[in-house]
Scaffold this motif. Structure first.
Motif, PDB file in Angstrom:
ATOM      1  N   ARG A  86       0.827  -1.203   0.000  1.00 13.57           N
ATOM      2  CA  ARG A  86       0.000   0.000   0.000  1.00 13.57           C
ATOM      3  C   ARG A  86       0.868   1.261   0.000  1.00 13.57           C
ATOM      4  NH1 ARG A  86      -5.231   0.974   1.273  1.00 13.57           N
ATOM      5  NH2 ARG A  86      -5.762   3.002   2.160  1.00 13.57           N
ATOM      6  N   LEU A  87       1.908   1.273   0.807  1.00 17.25           N
ATOM      7  CA  LEU A  87       2.811   2.422   0.871  1.00 17.25           C
ATOM      8  C   LEU A  87       3.508   2.627  -0.469  1.00 17.25           C
ATOM      9  CD1 LEU A  87       4.101   4.671   2.476  1.00 17.25           C
ATOM     10  CD2 LEU A  87       5.779   3.032   3.334  1.00 17.25           C
ATOM     11  N   LEU A  88       3.923   1.536  -1.112  1.00 20.78           N
ATOM     12  CA  LEU A  88       4.549   1.638  -2.428  1.00 20.78           C
ATOM     13  C   LEU A  88       3.574   2.219  -3.454  1.00 20.78           C
ATOM     14  CD1 LEU A  88       6.511  -1.745  -2.577  1.00 20.78           C
ATOM     15  CD2 LEU A  88       7.495   0.560  -2.473  1.00 20.78           C
ATOM     16  N   SER A  89       2.323   1.797  -3.367  1.00 20.87           N
ATOM     17  CA  SER A  89       1.306   2.315  -4.282  1.00 20.87           C
ATOM     18  C   SER A  89       1.134   3.821  -4.114  1.00 20.87           C
ATOM     19  CB  SER A  89      -0.029   1.605  -4.039  1.00 20.87           C
ATOM     20  OG  SER A  89      -1.040   2.148  -4.848  1.00 20.87           O
ATOM     21  N   ILE A  90       1.094   4.278  -2.869  1.00 22.84           N
ATOM     22  CA  ILE A  90       0.931   5.712  -2.610  1.00 22.84           C
ATOM     23  C   ILE A  90       2.129   6.504  -3.131  1.00 22.84           C
ATOM     24  CG2 ILE A  90       0.783   7.438  -0.771  1.00 22.84           C
ATOM     25  CD1 ILE A  90      -0.775   5.287   0.851  1.00 22.84           C
ATOM     26  N   GLN A  91       3.319   5.962  -2.932  1.00 22.04           N
ATOM     27  CA  GLN A  91       4.516   6.646  -3.416  1.00 22.04           C
ATOM     28  C   GLN A  91       4.501   6.768  -4.938  1.00 22.04           C
ATOM     29  OE1 GLN A  91       7.524   4.127  -1.686  1.00 22.04           O
ATOM     30  NE2 GLN A  91       7.588   5.287   0.240  1.00 22.04           N
ATOM     31  N   HIS A  92       4.087   5.692  -5.608  1.00 23.54           N
ATOM     32  CA  HIS A  92       4.068   5.711  -7.069  1.00 23.54           C
ATOM     33  C   HIS A  92       2.970   6.614  -7.616  1.00 23.54           C
ATOM     34  CE1 HIS A  92       7.165   2.892  -8.340  1.00 23.54           C
ATOM     35  NE2 HIS A  92       6.832   2.084  -7.353  1.00 23.54           N
ATOM     36  N   VAL A  93       1.803   6.595  -6.998  1.00 19.46           N
ATOM     37  CA  VAL A  93       0.717   7.416  -7.538  1.00 19.46           C
ATOM     38  C   VAL A  93       1.023   8.897  -7.359  1.00 19.46           C
ATOM     39  CG1 VAL A  93      -0.804   7.647  -5.503  1.00 19.46           C
ATOM     40  CG2 VAL A  93      -1.804   7.484  -7.786  1.00 19.46           C
ATOM     41  N   ARG A  94       1.751   9.254  -6.324  1.00 19.97           N
ATOM     42  CA  ARG A  94       2.183  10.651  -6.169  1.00 19.97           C
ATOM     43  C   ARG A  94       3.046  11.069  -7.364  1.00 19.97           C
ATOM     44  NH1 ARG A  94       4.272  10.650   0.108  1.00 19.97           N
ATOM     45  NH2 ARG A  94       2.331  11.275   1.134  1.00 19.97           N
ATOM     46  N   LYS A  95       3.995  10.205  -7.724  1.00 12.98           N
ATOM     47  CA  LYS A  95       4.890  10.512  -8.844  1.00 12.98           C
ATOM     48  C   LYS A  95       4.103  10.585 -10.148  1.00 12.98           C
ATOM     49  CE  LYS A  95       8.877   8.210  -6.695  1.00 12.98           C
ATOM     50  NZ  LYS A  95       9.820   7.063  -6.794  1.00 12.98           N
ATOM     51  N   GLU A  96       3.186   9.642 -10.319  1.00  9.70           N
ATOM     52  CA  GLU A  96       2.403   9.618 -11.555  1.00  9.70           C
ATOM     53  C   GLU A  96       1.535  10.865 -11.694  1.00  9.70           C
ATOM     54  OE1 GLU A  96       0.310   5.914 -11.357  1.00  9.70           O
ATOM     55  OE2 GLU A  96       2.165   4.750 -11.232  1.00  9.70           O
ATOM     56  N   LEU A  97       0.961  11.323 -10.587  1.00 12.26           N
ATOM     57  CA  LEU A  97       0.142  12.531 -10.633  1.00 12.26           C
ATOM     58  C   LEU A  97       0.996  13.775 -10.844  1.00 12.26           C
ATOM     59  CD1 LEU A  97      -2.395  11.735  -7.772  1.00 12.26           C
ATOM     60  CD2 LEU A  97      -2.876  11.806 -10.223  1.00 12.26           C
ATOM     61  N   ASP A  98       2.195  13.780 -10.252  1.00 16.21           N
ATOM     62  CA  ASP A  98       3.080  14.934 -10.414  1.00 16.21           C
ATOM     63  C   ASP A  98       3.557  15.072 -11.857  1.00 16.21           C
ATOM     64  OD1 ASP A  98       2.862  15.685  -7.792  1.00 16.21           O
ATOM     65  OD2 ASP A  98       4.707  14.677  -7.141  1.00 16.21           O
ATOM     66  N   THR A  99       3.887  13.943 -12.468  1.00 16.14           N
ATOM     67  CA  THR A  99       4.399  13.992 -13.837  1.00 16.14           C
ATOM     68  C   THR A  99       3.285  14.043 -14.862  1.00 16.14           C
ATOM     69  OG1 THR A  99       4.479  11.565 -13.906  1.00 16.14           O
ATOM     70  CG2 THR A  99       6.474  12.722 -13.200  1.00 16.14           C
ATOM     71  N   GLN A 100       2.064  13.664 -14.453  1.00 12.25           N
ATOM     72  CA  GLN A 100       0.892  13.678 -15.336  1.00 12.25           C
ATOM     73  C   GLN A 100       1.142  12.894 -16.622  1.00 12.25           C
ATOM     74  OE1 GLN A 100      -0.089  17.828 -15.847  1.00 12.25           O
ATOM     75  NE2 GLN A 100      -1.120  17.937 -13.875  1.00 12.25           N
ATOM     76  N   THR A 101       1.825  11.777 -16.479  1.00 10.97           N
ATOM     77  CA  THR A 101       2.128  10.971 -17.658  1.00 10.97           C
ATOM     78  C   THR A 101       0.998  10.012 -18.010  1.00 10.97           C
ATOM     79  OG1 THR A 101       3.244   9.358 -16.225  1.00 10.97           O
ATOM     80  CG2 THR A 101       4.612  11.065 -17.252  1.00 10.97           C
ATOM     81  N   ASN A 102       0.102   9.746 -17.072  1.00  6.44           N
ATOM     82  CA  ASN A 102      -0.970   8.781 -17.300  1.00  6.44           C
ATOM     83  C   ASN A 102      -2.308   9.467 -17.495  1.00  6.44           C
ATOM     84  OD1 ASN A 102       0.720   6.606 -17.157  1.00  6.44           O
ATOM     85  ND2 ASN A 102       0.193   6.046 -15.058  1.00  6.44           N
TER      86      ASN A 102
END
Length: 485
Positions: A86-102
């Protein structure tokens, strides 16, 4: 988000899981993903998500987190790996939202899974802080939905429509749990048009019940407002009641029709319980909470011409104009739905309904004859009789569906509402409710089902002694945040 991470000292006492990510992901697609859809064969969150293994690490870790908890029935002493993923998921989704690549609809899936599972990984009585702050995920999910709603309706993609339906269910399931002030309104025209689009199609989570889910989200907000403020809005009550009474269950699938009927009873019971409560004390109109003039039934939404809204284009929205069961072109569907790989149940064989053993002379469970009396003009005894009849109707509708059918995963919410209105004389119905909640626990492994049984036992004890209460009042008195979805 520190509230998403368990106490480090607690983690140190929990034995680590030896399973690899691949094993957890396989468990998800083969077993745990069944809790996320009405039909295992039409589940976009099962095998279809594997194509996003590299594109959305946050989603993969979120699913692996659920797998790590699901296989141990979310037992508190065996959740170390669940929290790690769960913690890994939160860390990754933060990056994905910051970069707006998805695509925002893909990011929404991660937030959706994290939000629902917030309620699954802790017991209401033991970890109210974690459950209370699950609303942060709901708010984040709504922010992503609003981003998609800013796109014109004709350009809605299939993945956006799936996200809209998933959010609509999520919002409805939380509407009794989260204070209305912490829930964003859903009565705007943009959201209404999204629901209108969903009402024309089969959705893997909602089935054909987008319209009733939308109404119930407003019912939940209103009931929670009355519980918190003791203030009523009788005009809104009448509006919601009329909307619920006007909805007809689907005839395409017997199991889904029974589910929709039970949810309609759930909404009516909660509205009528407020009527019952209002016989004692009704707030003045000036004190009642206001509701937007934009709130309206789906039937009142402005018509849209096919030439203006439903033209065939790259987004594949032509299937919305026809509907999934009216002149449906399966070849077109396979093209338009390739993102999530789910199709309507075109060759579905309806369930042959068994006879009602306990009320053999009663009307069909799918009729709405029970709901035609205005509860504002009947006596207290008749009002209580109406509520009880709806409760029995809902219980028998739900328990006619076999325990092996995956749609039982959505039975918890109406089952709790109906069960809480059963009287001491309803011995058989109470047994049916208890049996179905245990079957639900066996099916989806969620401890909330056992908590709901504890809640019902307390409500039944109060009622058997002649007291008046509701499951919502008892839940609130305990400080619980019980979400059964």
């Amino acid at each position: 988000m520190p509230w998403l991470v368990p106490n480090i000292r607690s983690l140190e006492r929990i034995a680590p899981s030896q399973q690899t990510g691949g094993e957890l992901l396989r468990y998800w697609v083969e077993s745990a993903s069944y809790i996320m859809a009405l039909d295992p064969e039409n589940n976009p969150l099962s095998f279809p998500v594997l194509k996003y293994y590299n594109q959305s690490p946050s989603l993969i870790h979120a699913l692996q987190s659920i797998s790590a908890g699901h296989q141990y029935f979310f037992e508190p002493g065996k959740l170390r790996r669940c929290f790690e993923e769960r913690l890994l998921s939160i860390q990754h989704v933060r990056k994905e939202l910051d970069t707006q690549t998805n695509d925002p609809s893909l990011a929404f899936l991660t937030v959706f899974v994290l939000g629902l599972s917030s309620y699954w990984i802790a017991l209401p009585a033991d970890d109210p802080v974690l459950l209370h702050h699950a609303q942060a995920h709901l708010q984040g999910g709504r922010a992503l939905i609003d981003t998609m709603l800013a796109i014109p309706v004709p350009q809605f993609s299939p993945q956006m429509l799936f996200a809209f339906g998933a959010y609509l269910y999520w919002d409805m399931a939380c509407s009794f749990v989260i204070a209305p002030a912490d829930l964003k309104a859903i009565d705007g025209s943009d959201f209404s048009f999204a629901v209108e689009a969903l009402a024309r199609m089969y959705h893997p989570i909602l089935g054909y019940s987008a319209e009733i889910t939308y109404v119930l989200a407003k019912v939940g907000r209103y009931c929670r407002t009355v519980e918190d403020t003791e203030q009523r809005d009788t005009s809104l009550e009448e509006e919601l009641e009329n909307q619920l009474r006007s909805i007809k269950p689907t005839q395409i699938s017997a199991e889904l029709g029974l589910l929709e009927e039970a949810y309609r009873c759930h909404g009516l019971i909660n509205i009528y319980a407020i009527y019952r409560r209002g016989r004692v004390s009704t707030a003045s109109p000036e004190a009642a909470p206001s509701h937007s003039t934009e709130e309206q039934s789906m039937a009142d939404l402005p018509a849209r011409e096919p030439s203006d809204s439903w033209e065939l284009d790259e987004t594949g929205l032509a299937f919305l104009e026809k509907g999934f069961y009216n002149a449906f072109d399966e070849d077109m569907a396979k093209q338009t739905l390739k993102w999530l790989d789910y199709l309507p149940l075109g060759d579905y064989q309806p369930l042959m309904l068994p006879s009602d053993e306990h009320h053999s002379s009663s009307e069909s469970l799918l009729s709405d004859g029970d709901c035609d009396t205005s509860t504002e003009t009947i006596s207290d005894d008749d009002l209580q009789s109406t509520i009880r009849k709806l409760a029995i109707q809902a219980v028998h509708a739900l328990t006619q569906v076999p325990e092996s059918h995956p749609s039982i995963n959505l039975h918890g919410i109406p089952l709790l509402t109906a069960g809480s209105e059963l009287l001491a004389a309803d011995v058989e119905e109470r047994k049916l409710v208890t049996k179905r909640f245990r079957a639900l626990y066996s099916f989806n492994h969620m401890t909330a089902n056992l908590t709901a049984l504890d809640l019902l036992q307390e409500v039944w004890a109060i009622r058997d002694l002649g007291g008046a209460t509701s499951w919502l009042k008892v839940m609130r008195s305990k400080g619980w945040h019980l979400m059964l979805g």
